[in-house]
Write a protein that holds these residues in place. Structure first.
Motif, PDB file in Angstrom:
ATOM      1  N   LEU A   1       0.789  -1.180  -0.145  1.00 27.02           N
ATOM      2  CA  LEU A   1       0.053  -0.180   0.018  1.00 27.02           C
ATOM      3  C   LEU A   1       0.972   1.250  -0.095  1.00 27.02           C
ATOM      4  CD1 LEU A   1      -2.978  -1.030   2.560  1.00 27.02           C
ATOM      5  CD2 LEU A   1      -3.162  -0.670   0.141  1.00 27.02           C
ATOM      6  N   ARG A   2       0.352   2.320  -0.748  1.00 24.33           N
ATOM      7  CA  ARG A   2       1.141   3.573  -0.823  1.00 24.33           C
ATOM      8  C   ARG A   2       0.261   4.526  -0.537  1.00 24.33           C
ATOM      9  NH1 ARG A   2       4.616   0.506  -0.642  1.00 24.33           N
ATOM     10  NH2 ARG A   2       6.316  -0.018  -1.871  1.00 24.33           N
ATOM     11  N   LEU A   3       0.381   5.880  -0.245  1.00 26.95           N
ATOM     12  CA  LEU A   3      -0.188   7.130  -0.199  1.00 26.95           C
ATOM     13  C   LEU A   3      -0.010   7.784  -1.500  1.00 26.95           C
ATOM     14  CD1 LEU A   3       0.355   8.394   3.619  1.00 26.95           C
ATOM     15  CD2 LEU A   3      -1.749   8.085   2.673  1.00 26.95           C
ATOM     16  N   ARG A   4      -1.116   8.029  -2.305  1.00 24.62           N
ATOM     17  CA  ARG A   4      -1.019   8.732  -3.641  1.00 24.62           C
ATOM     18  C   ARG A   4      -1.362  10.150  -3.370  1.00 24.62           C
ATOM     19  NH1 ARG A   4      -5.892   5.842  -6.958  1.00 24.62           N
ATOM     20  NH2 ARG A   4      -7.794   6.453  -5.865  1.00 24.62           N
ATOM     21  N   ARG A   5      -1.604  10.690  -2.287  1.00 26.53           N
ATOM     22  CA  ARG A   5      -1.937  12.074  -2.070  1.00 26.53           C
ATOM     23  C   ARG A   5      -1.540  12.544  -0.484  1.00 26.53           C
ATOM     24  NH1 ARG A   5      -6.340  13.054   0.771  1.00 26.53           N
ATOM     25  NH2 ARG A   5      -8.233  11.651   0.527  1.00 26.53           N
ATOM     26  N   ALA A   6      -1.323  13.680  -0.339  1.00 29.13           N
ATOM     27  CA  ALA A   6      -1.085  13.976   1.051  1.00 29.13           C
ATOM     28  C   ALA A   6      -2.479  13.994   1.829  1.00 29.13           C
ATOM     29  CB  ALA A   6      -0.915  15.422   0.873  1.00 29.13           C
ATOM     30  N   VAL A   7      -2.574  13.723   3.281  1.00 31.65           N
ATOM     31  CA  VAL A   7      -3.439  13.756   3.865  1.00 31.65           C
ATOM     32  C   VAL A   7      -3.303  14.348   5.376  1.00 31.65           C
ATOM     33  CG1 VAL A   7      -4.352  11.394   3.170  1.00 31.65           C
ATOM     34  CG2 VAL A   7      -2.718  11.698   4.860  1.00 31.65           C
TER      35      VAL A   7
END
Length: 261
Positions: A155-161
């Motif tokens: 799993l990867r973050l694809r945008r800032a949270v």
């Protein structure tokens, strides 16, 4: 370098139990027993986010358990990953056929532990990725129990949270909606294994629900009724009593000590 020095310091310097403060022991027998995973059970937040798989937790997020998780996650007490990994392994083993107790007969199905990723800025600030480190310890514990297991960090973050601290359940769902994706090699890294999403803690369930959505969207799990499962080290006490037949739990506290909640 920071992580290396923290691990060395934890091995050679006198420490007190990070859970209850017992002197000159990294984790005392009482806290270790609480995190043995023997009492792992299903948990369910309320409200429950759509798409959340069945989640099992090893312990109640109160008192010493909370202190141990925070010490590992926020204060870099890296040697605690071992006892937290044992707890996580217990939650996975409580999940039935995906990772049930070892029995005579056919070999157990291989388990792919998929940790929920931390944002890069959090990893830099902490000096480590807590969920991944605990997952690695849990995989080792599962293998020693005879259950083939590996960590698949797909799993990867694809945008800032935004930082989740202080956000309510709805705000967390909105913050994380569509934020996770599966890396290009996700299918290869999980091929032939039963996927178990793992994290250190569940509160509202928003993070694990988003992780499940990303895994299903990538075709690694078929849908809400499939065998996709999740396991965590700890959950709030009241979340243990929200499934049919479940008995609400209270955290066991040491005599004379109050919960740190």
């Amino acid at each position: 370098m920071r992580g290396w020095w923290q691990e060395l310091a934890g091995l050679v310097l006198p420490v007190d139990c990070a859970g209850c403060g017992a002197v000159r022991v990294l984790v005392c027998a009482g806290c270790r027993e609480t995190l043995s995973g023997a009492g792992a059970a299903p948990v369910r937040p309320s409200p429950c986010p759509a798409g959340l798989p069945v989640v099992r937790a090893a312990a109640v997020y109160e008192g010493g358990v909370r202190a141990l998780l925070l010490a590992h996650k926020e204060r870099g007490a890296l040697p605690l990953a071992g006892v937290l990994g044992e707890a996580l392994a217990g939650a996975v083993l409580a999940g039935g056929p995906v990772g049930g107790p070892v029995r005579a007969g056919p070999p157990a199905a291989e388990v792919a532990l998929v940790p929920v990723p931390s944002a890069r800025r959090q990893v830099r600030a902490r000096g480590h990725d807590p969920a991944r480190r605990i997952a690695l310890a849990a995989a080792g514990r599962l293998r020693r129990a005879g259950v083939p297991a590996r960590v698949a960090p797909v799993l990867r973050l694809r945008r800032a949270v935004a930082d989740q601290a202080g956000l309510g359940a709805r705000q967390r769902r909105e913050n994380l909606a569509g934020a996770l994706t599966v890396c290009r090699d996700g299918a290869r890294l999980t091929d032939g294994a039963a996927i178990v999403l793992v994290d250190d803690l569940i509160t509202t369930g928003a993070t694990l629900a988003e992780a499940a959505r990303a895994v299903r969207a990538a075709g690694l799990a078929a849908g809400p009724g499939d065998a996709l499962r999740a396991a965590v080290v700890a959950a709030p006490a009241d979340s243990f009593g929200r499934l049919p037949g479940a008995v609400p739990r209270r955290a066991a506290t040491r005599t004379g000590r109050k919960s740190r909640e």
